[in-house]
Design a protein around this motif. Structure first.
Motif, PDB file in Angstrom:
ATOM      1  N   ARG A  14     -41.000  38.099 -12.766  1.00  0.00           N
ATOM      2  CA  ARG A  14     -40.628  39.026 -13.743  1.00  0.00           C
ATOM      3  C   ARG A  14     -42.108  39.361 -13.934  1.00  0.00           C
ATOM      4  O   ARG A  14     -43.377  38.701 -13.604  1.00  0.00           O
ATOM      5  CB  ARG A  14     -40.558  38.788 -15.224  1.00  0.00           C
ATOM      6  CG  ARG A  14     -38.976  38.445 -15.676  1.00  0.00           C
ATOM      7  CD  ARG A  14     -38.545  38.244 -17.107  1.00  0.00           C
ATOM      8  NE  ARG A  14     -39.159  39.042 -18.048  1.00  0.00           N
ATOM      9  CZ  ARG A  14     -39.441  39.835 -18.945  1.00  0.00           C
ATOM     10  NH1 ARG A  14     -38.691  38.558 -20.375  1.00  0.00           N
ATOM     11  NH2 ARG A  14     -39.632  41.087 -19.586  1.00  0.00           N
ATOM     12  N   MET A  15     -42.428  40.951 -13.892  1.00  0.00           N
ATOM     13  CA  MET A  15     -44.138  40.917 -13.929  1.00  0.00           C
ATOM     14  C   MET A  15     -44.858  40.650 -14.990  1.00  0.00           C
ATOM     15  O   MET A  15     -44.737  40.491 -16.325  1.00  0.00           O
ATOM     16  CB  MET A  15     -44.252  42.513 -13.450  1.00  0.00           C
ATOM     17  CG  MET A  15     -45.474  42.951 -12.973  1.00  0.00           C
ATOM     18  SD  MET A  15     -45.047  44.610 -12.694  1.00  0.00           S
ATOM     19  CE  MET A  15     -44.132  44.444 -11.292  1.00  0.00           C
ATOM     20  N   ALA A  16     -45.995  40.604 -14.644  1.00  0.00           N
ATOM     21  CA  ALA A  16     -47.174  40.170 -15.785  1.00  0.00           C
ATOM     22  C   ALA A  16     -47.022  41.398 -16.297  1.00  0.00           C
ATOM     23  O   ALA A  16     -46.963  42.266 -16.057  1.00  0.00           O
ATOM     24  CB  ALA A  16     -48.293  39.226 -15.677  1.00  0.00           C
ATOM     25  N   ALA A  17     -47.317  41.116 -18.344  1.00  0.00           N
ATOM     26  CA  ALA A  17     -47.302  42.757 -18.998  1.00  0.00           C
ATOM     27  C   ALA A  17     -48.292  43.653 -18.205  1.00  0.00           C
ATOM     28  O   ALA A  17     -48.830  44.665 -18.006  1.00  0.00           O
ATOM     29  CB  ALA A  17     -47.590  41.713 -20.023  1.00  0.00           C
ATOM     30  N   HIS A  18     -49.931  42.323 -18.127  1.00  0.00           N
ATOM     31  CA  HIS A  18     -50.654  43.249 -17.470  1.00  0.00           C
ATOM     32  C   HIS A  18     -50.826  43.915 -16.872  1.00  0.00           C
ATOM     33  O   HIS A  18     -51.510  45.062 -15.989  1.00  0.00           O
ATOM     34  CB  HIS A  18     -51.973  42.394 -17.472  1.00  0.00           C
ATOM     35  CG  HIS A  18     -52.497  41.197 -16.400  1.00  0.00           C
ATOM     36  ND1 HIS A  18     -51.294  40.528 -16.477  1.00  0.00           N
ATOM     37  CD2 HIS A  18     -53.294  41.650 -15.258  1.00  0.00           C
ATOM     38  CE1 HIS A  18     -52.563  39.887 -15.368  1.00  0.00           C
ATOM     39  NE2 HIS A  18     -52.484  40.956 -14.984  1.00  0.00           N
ATOM     40  N   GLU A  19     -50.308  43.414 -15.484  1.00  0.00           N
ATOM     41  CA  GLU A  19     -50.104  44.051 -14.444  1.00  0.00           C
ATOM     42  C   GLU A  19     -48.877  45.504 -14.286  1.00  0.00           C
ATOM     43  O   GLU A  19     -49.392  46.393 -14.190  1.00  0.00           O
ATOM     44  CB  GLU A  19     -49.261  42.951 -13.181  1.00  0.00           C
ATOM     45  CG  GLU A  19     -49.408  43.678 -11.945  1.00  0.00           C
ATOM     46  CD  GLU A  19     -49.122  42.585 -10.675  1.00  0.00           C
ATOM     47  OE1 GLU A  19     -48.269  43.051 -10.051  1.00  0.00           O
ATOM     48  OE2 GLU A  19     -48.071  41.473 -10.848  1.00  0.00           O
ATOM     49  N   ALA A  20     -48.021  45.473 -15.308  1.00  0.00           N
ATOM     50  CA  ALA A  20     -47.548  46.163 -16.159  1.00  0.00           C
ATOM     51  C   ALA A  20     -47.683  46.931 -16.332  1.00  0.00           C
ATOM     52  O   ALA A  20     -47.888  48.548 -15.640  1.00  0.00           O
ATOM     53  CB  ALA A  20     -46.084  46.126 -15.748  1.00  0.00           C
ATOM     54  N   GLN A  72     -44.575  47.019 -24.527  1.00  0.00           N
ATOM     55  CA  GLN A  72     -45.327  46.278 -25.670  1.00  0.00           C
ATOM     56  C   GLN A  72     -44.027  45.913 -26.082  1.00  0.00           C
ATOM     57  O   GLN A  72     -44.681  44.300 -27.040  1.00  0.00           O
ATOM     58  CB  GLN A  72     -45.130  46.988 -26.259  1.00  0.00           C
ATOM     59  CG  GLN A  72     -46.885  48.699 -25.389  1.00  0.00           C
ATOM     60  CD  GLN A  72     -46.953  49.114 -26.582  1.00  0.00           C
ATOM     61  OE1 GLN A  72     -46.709  49.885 -26.932  1.00  0.00           O
ATOM     62  NE2 GLN A  72     -48.461  49.949 -25.845  1.00  0.00           N
ATOM     63  N   GLU A  73     -42.639  45.849 -26.510  1.00  0.00           N
ATOM     64  CA  GLU A  73     -41.930  44.880 -27.356  1.00  0.00           C
ATOM     65  C   GLU A  73     -41.738  44.092 -26.794  1.00  0.00           C
ATOM     66  O   GLU A  73     -40.733  42.915 -26.967  1.00  0.00           O
ATOM     67  CB  GLU A  73     -40.438  46.262 -27.875  1.00  0.00           C
ATOM     68  CG  GLU A  73     -40.904  46.698 -28.025  1.00  0.00           C
ATOM     69  CD  GLU A  73     -40.678  48.689 -27.867  1.00  0.00           C
ATOM     70  OE1 GLU A  73     -39.228  48.188 -27.634  1.00  0.00           O
ATOM     71  OE2 GLU A  73     -40.391  49.845 -29.060  1.00  0.00           O
ATOM     72  N   GLY A  74     -41.769  43.261 -25.038  1.00  0.00           N
ATOM     73  CA  GLY A  74     -41.539  42.329 -24.732  1.00  0.00           C
ATOM     74  C   GLY A  74     -39.852  42.213 -23.901  1.00  0.00           C
ATOM     75  O   GLY A  74     -39.536  40.779 -23.175  1.00  0.00           O
ATOM     76  N   GLY A  75     -38.839  43.779 -23.982  1.00  0.00           N
ATOM     77  CA  GLY A  75     -38.635  43.976 -22.607  1.00  0.00           C
ATOM     78  C   GLY A  75     -38.170  44.630 -21.721  1.00  0.00           C
ATOM     79  O   GLY A  75     -37.507  44.315 -20.722  1.00  0.00           O
ATOM     80  N   TYR A  76     -39.512  44.434 -20.916  1.00  0.00           N
ATOM     81  CA  TYR A  76     -40.203  45.225 -19.589  1.00  0.00           C
ATOM     82  C   TYR A  76     -39.804  44.211 -18.751  1.00  0.00           C
ATOM     83  O   TYR A  76     -39.645  43.341 -19.208  1.00  0.00           O
ATOM     84  CB  TYR A  76     -41.711  45.571 -19.478  1.00  0.00           C
ATOM     85  CG  TYR A  76     -42.149  45.856 -18.609  1.00  0.00           C
ATOM     86  CD1 TYR A  76     -41.692  47.273 -18.258  1.00  0.00           C
ATOM     87  CD2 TYR A  76     -42.574  45.637 -17.448  1.00  0.00           C
ATOM     88  CE1 TYR A  76     -42.040  48.089 -16.525  1.00  0.00           C
ATOM     89  CE2 TYR A  76     -42.450  45.745 -16.252  1.00  0.00           C
ATOM     90  CZ  TYR A  76     -42.543  47.189 -15.545  1.00  0.00           C
ATOM     91  OH  TYR A  76     -43.056  47.916 -14.594  1.00  0.00           O
ATOM     92  N   GLY A  77     -39.145  44.857 -17.527  1.00  0.00           N
ATOM     93  CA  GLY A  77     -38.360  44.192 -16.421  1.00  0.00           C
ATOM     94  C   GLY A  77     -36.896  43.521 -16.631  1.00  0.00           C
ATOM     95  O   GLY A  77     -36.935  42.730 -15.842  1.00  0.00           O
ATOM     96  N   LEU A  78     -36.057  43.583 -18.457  1.00  0.00           N
ATOM     97  CA  LEU A  78     -35.221  43.813 -17.555  1.00  0.00           C
ATOM     98  C   LEU A  78     -34.556  44.608 -17.802  1.00  0.00           C
ATOM     99  O   LEU A  78     -34.421  45.443 -18.265  1.00  0.00           O
ATOM    100  CB  LEU A  78     -35.218  42.555 -18.982  1.00  0.00           C
ATOM    101  CG  LEU A  78     -35.487  41.272 -20.024  1.00  0.00           C
ATOM    102  CD1 LEU A  78     -35.210  41.336 -21.134  1.00  0.00           C
ATOM    103  CD2 LEU A  78     -34.968  40.046 -18.811  1.00  0.00           C
ATOM    104  N   CYS A  79     -33.240  44.924 -16.932  1.00  0.00           N
ATOM    105  CA  CYS A  79     -32.408  45.691 -16.200  1.00  0.00           C
ATOM    106  C   CYS A  79     -30.807  46.219 -18.211  1.00  0.00           C
ATOM    107  O   CYS A  79     -31.133  45.153 -18.764  1.00  0.00           O
ATOM    108  CB  CYS A  79     -30.725  45.641 -15.722  1.00  0.00           C
ATOM    109  SG  CYS A  79     -29.701  46.546 -15.453  1.00  0.00           S
ATOM    110  N   GLN A  80     -31.487  47.459 -18.242  1.00  0.00           N
ATOM    111  CA  GLN A  80     -30.422  48.007 -18.955  1.00  0.00           C
ATOM    112  C   GLN A  80     -29.369  47.856 -19.583  1.00  0.00           C
ATOM    113  O   GLN A  80     -28.349  47.622 -20.509  1.00  0.00           O
ATOM    114  CB  GLN A  80     -31.772  49.157 -20.215  1.00  0.00           C
ATOM    115  CG  GLN A  80     -32.587  48.768 -20.487  1.00  0.00           C
ATOM    116  CD  GLN A  80     -33.528  50.273 -21.419  1.00  0.00           C
ATOM    117  OE1 GLN A  80     -32.909  51.308 -21.153  1.00  0.00           O
ATOM    118  NE2 GLN A  80     -34.129  50.255 -21.575  1.00  0.00           N
ATOM    119  N   GLY A  81     -28.659  47.527 -18.706  1.00  0.00           N
ATOM    120  CA  GLY A  81     -27.347  47.875 -17.483  1.00  0.00           C
ATOM    121  C   GLY A  81     -27.066  46.601 -17.933  1.00  0.00           C
ATOM    122  O   GLY A  81     -25.666  46.126 -18.435  1.00  0.00           O
TER     123      GLY A  81
END
Length: 108
Positions: A14-20, A72-81
Motif C-alpha cells: 500500500r502507498m503511504a498516506a503522505h505520498e498519496a 483521511q478515513e484510512g480506506g485509500y488504496g483499497l478497491c471498492q469492488g
C-alpha cells in the motif's frame, strides 16, 4: 547473489498516506490549472468542446477530492469492488482510482 548484482525493487503493498496526499495534491493542482485555462479561453474557442472539457475536468477533480477523503478515513488504496489492495503501480499512475484493474474491467 553477488554484491554487485542490483536487488529488485521491493514495492510496498500500500502507498503511504503522505505520498498519496502529495500525488493527489498534484492532480488537484493540475485540474484547477486546466479549469482556469478553460475559463480564460477566448471568444474563438468552441463553446461545446470547452464545456465538455470543463465537465471532464470537474469530474476528475471530484474523484481527487473523494480520494483525499479516503486517505483521511484510512480506506485509500483499497478497491471498492473487491476490497483488496490496489497495486501501488496503479495508484502511482492514477492516484484517485477507486478500483483495481480487474474490477474496472468487470464494470465496477
Amino acid at each position: 547473489m553477488s554484491l554487485d548484482t542490483p536487488r529488485p525493487e521491493v514495492r510496498p503493498e500500500r502507498m503511504a498516506a503522505h505520498e498519496a496526499l502529495q500525488r493527489l495534491a498534484h492532480e488537484r493542482n493540475a485540474r484547477l490549472t486546466q479549469l482556469r485555462a478553460i475559463g480564460e479561453a477566448g471568444p474563438d474557442a468552441d463553446e461545446q468542446v470547452m464545456s465538455a472539457q470543463e465537465d471532464t475536468v470537474r469530474s476528475v477533480l471530484g474523484q481527487v477530492e473523494e480520494a483525499v477523503a479516503r486517505v483521511q478515513e484510512g480506506g485509500y488504496g483499497l478497491c471498492q469492488g473487491c476490497s483488496r489492495p490496489i497495486p501501488v503501480e496503479r495508484l502511482e499512475i492514477l492516484p484517485y482510482t477507486r478500483f483495481c484493474v480487474s474490477c474496472r474491467r468487470a464494470g465496477a
